[in-house]
Motif scaffolding. Structure first.
Motif, mmCIF file in Angstrom:
data_model
loop_
_atom_site.group_PDB
_atom_site.id
_atom_site.type_symbol
_atom_site.label_atom_id
_atom_site.label_comp_id
_atom_site.label_asym_id
_atom_site.label_seq_id
_atom_site.Cartn_x
_atom_site.Cartn_y
_atom_site.Cartn_z
ATOM 1 N N GLU A 80 -3.836 12.833 9.835
ATOM 2 C CA GLU A 80 -4.351 12.563 8.496
ATOM 3 C C GLU A 80 -5.751 11.994 8.652
ATOM 4 O OE1 GLU A 80 -4.751 10.093 4.611
ATOM 5 O OE2 GLU A 80 -4.439 9.206 6.564
ATOM 6 N N ARG A 125 2.419 9.167 -8.791
ATOM 7 C CA ARG A 125 3.574 8.990 -7.902
ATOM 8 C C ARG A 125 4.803 8.697 -8.761
ATOM 9 N NH1 ARG A 125 0.623 4.698 -3.749
ATOM 10 N NH2 ARG A 125 -0.873 6.156 -2.849
ATOM 11 N N ASP A 152 -1.232 8.564 10.423
ATOM 12 C CA ASP A 152 -1.959 8.073 9.258
ATOM 13 C C ASP A 152 -3.277 7.407 9.631
ATOM 14 O OD1 ASP A 152 -1.718 7.153 6.280
ATOM 15 O OD2 ASP A 152 -2.185 5.330 7.387
ATOM 16 N N ALA A 153 -4.297 7.715 8.840
ATOM 17 C CA ALA A 153 -5.586 7.006 8.914
ATOM 18 C C ALA A 153 -6.174 6.998 10.326
ATOM 19 C CB ALA A 153 -5.431 5.576 8.384
ATOM 20 N N GLN A 197 -3.189 -5.394 5.958
ATOM 21 C CA GLN A 197 -3.059 -4.299 6.935
ATOM 22 C C GLN A 197 -4.017 -4.587 8.084
ATOM 23 O OE1 GLN A 197 -3.750 -1.594 3.618
ATOM 24 N NE2 GLN A 197 -2.137 -0.239 4.343
ATOM 25 N N HIS A 254 -3.187 0.644 11.669
ATOM 26 C CA HIS A 254 -2.913 -0.762 11.343
ATOM 27 C C HIS A 254 -1.417 -0.985 11.200
ATOM 28 C CE1 HIS A 254 -3.982 1.640 7.721
ATOM 29 N NE2 HIS A 254 -2.789 1.250 7.329
ATOM 30 N N ARG A 269 3.303 12.247 10.970
ATOM 31 C CA ARG A 269 2.047 12.282 10.205
ATOM 32 C C ARG A 269 1.256 11.049 10.618
ATOM 33 N NH1 ARG A 269 -0.070 9.487 5.984
ATOM 34 N NH2 ARG A 269 -1.369 10.522 4.453
ATOM 35 N N ASP A 329 0.831 -1.211 0.000
ATOM 36 C CA ASP A 329 0.000 0.000 0.000
ATOM 37 C C ASP A 329 0.868 1.265 0.000
ATOM 38 O OD1 ASP A 329 -2.358 1.496 -0.024
ATOM 39 O OD2 ASP A 329 -2.504 1.538 2.166
ATOM 40 N N HIS A 356 -0.207 12.087 -2.490
ATOM 41 C CA HIS A 356 0.006 10.777 -3.107
ATOM 42 C C HIS A 356 -1.284 9.972 -3.208
ATOM 43 C CE1 HIS A 356 -0.186 9.955 1.109
ATOM 44 N NE2 HIS A 356 -0.265 8.668 0.860
ATOM 45 N N ASP A 357 -2.367 10.453 -2.576
ATOM 46 C CA ASP A 357 -3.619 9.698 -2.586
ATOM 47 C C ASP A 357 -4.566 10.200 -3.668
ATOM 48 O OD1 ASP A 357 -3.187 7.714 -0.680
ATOM 49 O OD2 ASP A 357 -3.571 9.103 0.974
ATOM 50 N N TYR A 375 2.430 1.933 3.390
ATOM 51 C CA TYR A 375 1.552 2.125 4.549
ATOM 52 C C TYR A 375 1.152 0.807 5.220
ATOM 53 C CZ TYR A 375 1.542 7.053 3.606
ATOM 54 O OH TYR A 375 1.940 8.353 3.445
ATOM 55 N N ARG A 433 -3.288 4.949 -8.073
ATOM 56 C CA ARG A 433 -2.711 6.130 -7.410
ATOM 57 C C ARG A 433 -1.245 6.305 -7.821
ATOM 58 N NH1 ARG A 433 -4.049 4.950 -1.223
ATOM 59 N NH2 ARG A 433 -3.440 2.890 -1.968
ATOM 60 N N PHE A 443 -11.428 0.415 0.190
ATOM 61 C CA PHE A 443 -10.943 -0.069 -1.117
ATOM 62 C C PHE A 443 -11.932 -1.108 -1.665
ATOM 63 C CE2 PHE A 443 -6.358 0.655 0.590
ATOM 64 C CZ PHE A 443 -6.345 1.966 0.145
ATOM 65 N N PHE A 477 -8.333 -1.605 5.478
ATOM 66 C CA PHE A 477 -7.724 -1.283 4.178
ATOM 67 C C PHE A 477 -7.479 -2.595 3.431
ATOM 68 C CE2 PHE A 477 -7.385 2.416 6.776
ATOM 69 C CZ PHE A 477 -7.589 3.461 5.902
HETATM 70 C C1 GLC Z 1 -3.549 6.968 4.303
HETATM 71 C C2 GLC Z 1 -2.477 6.990 3.237
HETATM 72 C C3 GLC Z 1 -2.889 6.093 2.112
HETATM 73 C C4 GLC Z 1 -3.069 4.699 2.645
HETATM 74 C C5 GLC Z 1 -4.016 4.667 3.845
HETATM 75 C C6 GLC Z 1 -3.924 3.384 4.590
HETATM 76 O O1 GLC Z 1 -4.750 7.457 3.849
HETATM 77 O O2 GLC Z 1 -2.272 8.296 2.806
HETATM 78 O O3 GLC Z 1 -1.953 6.123 1.078
HETATM 79 O O4 GLC Z 1 -3.586 3.872 1.631
HETATM 80 O O5 GLC Z 1 -3.726 5.664 4.785
HETATM 81 O O6 GLC Z 1 -2.741 3.342 5.340
#
Ligand code: GLC
Length: 651
Positions: A334, A532, A292-293, A260, A192, A290, A149, A403-404, A152, A528, A234, A256
């Protein structure tokens, strides 16, 4: 400080006992260092205890847990390198360091930008040329093998991906950046970890301690009950939110991808692990995490399991931990969520200003693209006006692309307020940016079509979405010119909004979609990767050749960034409001600064417009000066003329 800080009696008792518990660790430190730790612990203890207590306070072992946590913090502080302790004091003294108008962020995949971590050192001059003061280094910590991912799915939070280097390289890069006044940001994936992380492996091997780090169910009973209200992140390549793990004989929660595994934050051991990891990385020199999620960190039956109040409590506790042990560090949330949910990541009510220091302004980004497609600023004006004022201690992360993918987070209510249908507008945006809409300038691709909801998110680079790819392919100089104006327009908006502008690698050169991901088996399914690309350093060299696309975009952007740096009104603390001038093509934001007002005005269309300037004159801006172009603007007849895609920062 006791009477000033006003800890509740229960918290003071816990504070005293926890401090007592780390006396040994602290005893080894110089007196001044020990004092600083004690003062910081006392200063932030209520935030910590309130956050933790809201989540774990009813557990019989809560006090013991707090003691363990504080001991961990004391150990982190004790082993913090001297240079970073100095930085701690510096940032204690300058708590607005990340809010300043000089802040400019730059975001890149280490491997794509520079080959590896040490390669970044070869490009420090480039970053400095752009005036960058903050870099988000992506894909640094060691992810799982194979699909991951985009980095991630972390297999080891304490190690660096061998493809980009070693932990010592990370230290070297953070040091070198710091020497140039550039803060470093690294992803901390909180929701995760990878299925190959040691915790997941132990859980799979049947270790009950680690099984409790995850959500694992013996049958479909609970998963089915949760699925009734859970969306899918997803839906295309990872449908559902649970994955059957045969070795465990359990359904594991996997929001996700199946690889994960969601962490079980109701287990305080998970928090302790993460705090320990944060301290270790902070002591390596990371300045910003940062996170994440984060929206997904807490699960509640009957809900979409996003933005639950416990998430904000946990984030408040985590931030307090950094403030106590490694205070130079800032937290960026995020949370790519609806407008109504976003402000909670800065803290509302009892958590006001205590949650994250920085959060992505997803809504600003969505509205930017929505306005460019519809050539209409009304939805943007309505949506952004409705935001409650952010706490003065925070900064938005303002971005045009990342990047998303882009998900059209436009609510039906907001659309209805300007007389539009939410569903129809979201469908229009997907059609427009995937290039299906006739007359569209954009070249993007649909990401994760969800037949159940009709959602179609969008992938594509800034330049391709803004029309540069189509313009260049057609050899149409007018279209190319308009595309460049759109790129600069969107960046002016992000740079002028009053947070940290986060430039996404390559956008400063107008880099187009990159289709090479289709040849990579690990990337093929995930478009995505279209946006990138590896950094095109040859294109970067063309920034010195006047007239090239690269030079036009780069210097256009540079002018915006320079203007930002000399506009104190753009300090994130300055109160700001979106004005509704009633003009459908103009987006207007007003910032009230002691030096006088700043009116930022953006024409969202390729057609010249005229705006009644009475309100500017009422504000005292009779002879306004445009900070962007460094010129006086004429309001002679009480009208303001706007050129196509004009942007003005009037003071
Ligand atoms: C965040 C990341 C993304 C990733 C998701 C799961 O949104 O920016 O790229 O797929 O988390 O970790």
């Amino acid at each position: 400080m006791q009477n000033v800080l006003n800890l509740t009696a229960a918290s003071r008792e816990r504070f005293e006992r926890a401090l007592e518990g780390c006396a040994d660790t602290l005893a080894a430190l110089p007196v001044r260092d020990r004092d600083l730790f004690e003062l910081r612990l006392e200063r932030w203890f209520q935030h910590l205890d309130d956050g933790l207590g809201a989540v774990y306070g009813r557990r019989p072992d809560y006090d013991a847990f707090v003691d363990r946590l504080v001991r961990t913090l004391a150990e982190q502080y004790a082993s913090r390198p001297e240079a970073l302790k100095r930085l701690d004091v510096e940032r204690d003294l300058t708590p607005d360091w990340f809010q300043r108008e000089r802040m400019v962020g730059y975001v890149f995949y280490v491997e794509r930008f520079a080959g590896d971590l040490l390669g970044v050192l070869d490009h420090l001059d480039y970053l400095e040329e752009l005036g960058v003061t903050y870099v988000h280094l992506m894909y640094v910590l060691r992810p799982r093998e194979g699909e991951n991912d985009g980095g991630y799915a972390i297999a080891d939070y304490r190690d660096v991906d061998p493809r980009v280097g070693t932990i010592d390289d990370l230290v070297a890069v953070c040091d070198a950046l710091r020497e140039r006044g550039i803060a470093s940001c690294v992803d901390l994936v909180l929701n995760h970890c990878a299925d190959s992380h040691a915790w997941a492996r132990a859980a799979r091997d049947g270790d009950p301690h680690y099984r409790d780090y995850f959500y694992a169910f013996p049958d479909r009973g609970e998963p089915d009950a949760f699925e009734r209200t859970l969306p899918e992140v997803f839906p295309d390549f990872a449908p559902g939110n649970f994955t059957w793990v045969p070795e465990m004989g359990r359904w594991v929660w996997t929001t996700f991808h199946g690889y994960q595994w969601d962490l079980n934050w109701s287990n305080p051991e998970v928090l302790l692990e993460v705090v320990d990891i944060m301290g270790e990385l902070a002591n390596r020199g990371v300045d910003v995490f940062r996170m994440d999620a984060v929206a997904f960190m807490w699960k509640r039956l009957g809900t979409d399991c996003q933005n639950q109040p416990e998430v904000h409590d946990l984030l408040q506790a985590l931030r307090a931990c950094s403030k106590i042990a490694t205070p130079a560090v800032a937290h960026k949330a995020e949370a790519i969520v609806s407008p109504g949910d976003l402000m909670h990541y800065f803290g509302t009510g009892r958590r006001y200003g205590k949650v994250a220091n920085i959060a992505y302004h997803n809504s600003l980004m969505v509205q930017t693209w929505s306005a460019l497609a519809s050539r209409d600023a009304r939805l943007m004006t309505h949506t952004l006006r409705a935001y409650p004022p952010a706490p003065p201690s925070i900064a938005w992360g303002c971005y045009v692309r990342c990047h998303d993918d882009i998900g059209w987070a436009v609510t039906d209510e907001d659309a209805a307020a300007v007389g539009w249908s939410g569903g129809a507008h979201r469908a229009f945006l997907s059609d427009f940016y995937s290039g299906q809409y006739s007359g569209s300038f954009a070249r993007g691709a649909v990401f994760q079509y969800n037949p159940a909801t009709g959602d179609r998110r969008i992938s594509g680079s800034c330049a391709s979405l803004a029309g540069l790819e189509a313009g260049l392919d057609a050899g149409d100089e007018v279209a190319v010119g308009l595309a460049i104006e759109r790129i600069l327009w969107a960046h002016a908006l992000a740079c002028g909004f009053g947070g940290i502008p986060l430039l996404y690698m390559g956008d400063e050169l107008g880099m187009l979609n990159d289709h090479h991901y289709l040849n990579d088996p690990d990337h093929r399914a995930d478009n995505r990767w279209l946006h990138r690309p590896p950094m095109d350093w040859t294109a970067a060299d063309r920034r010195h050749l006047p007239g090239t696309v690269e030079a036009r975009v780069f210097h256009g952007l540079l002018a915006i960034l320079r203007a930002r740096g000399r506009t104190p009104h753009l300090h994130a603390q300055t109160p700001a409001e979106v004005l509704d001038t009633g003009h459908a093509k103009a987006f207007v934001q007003l910032r009230r600064h002691p030096l006088g007002p700043l009116a930022a005005i953006y024409n969202v269309s390729e057609v010249p417009q005229e705006l009644d300037a009475g309100w500017l004159i009422d504000l005292g801006l009779r002879q306004p000066f445009d900070q962007l172009e460094q010129r006086f603007v004429d309001l002679g007849d009480g009208r303001l003329a706007l050129r196509p895609y004009d942007r003005l920062w009037l003071v």
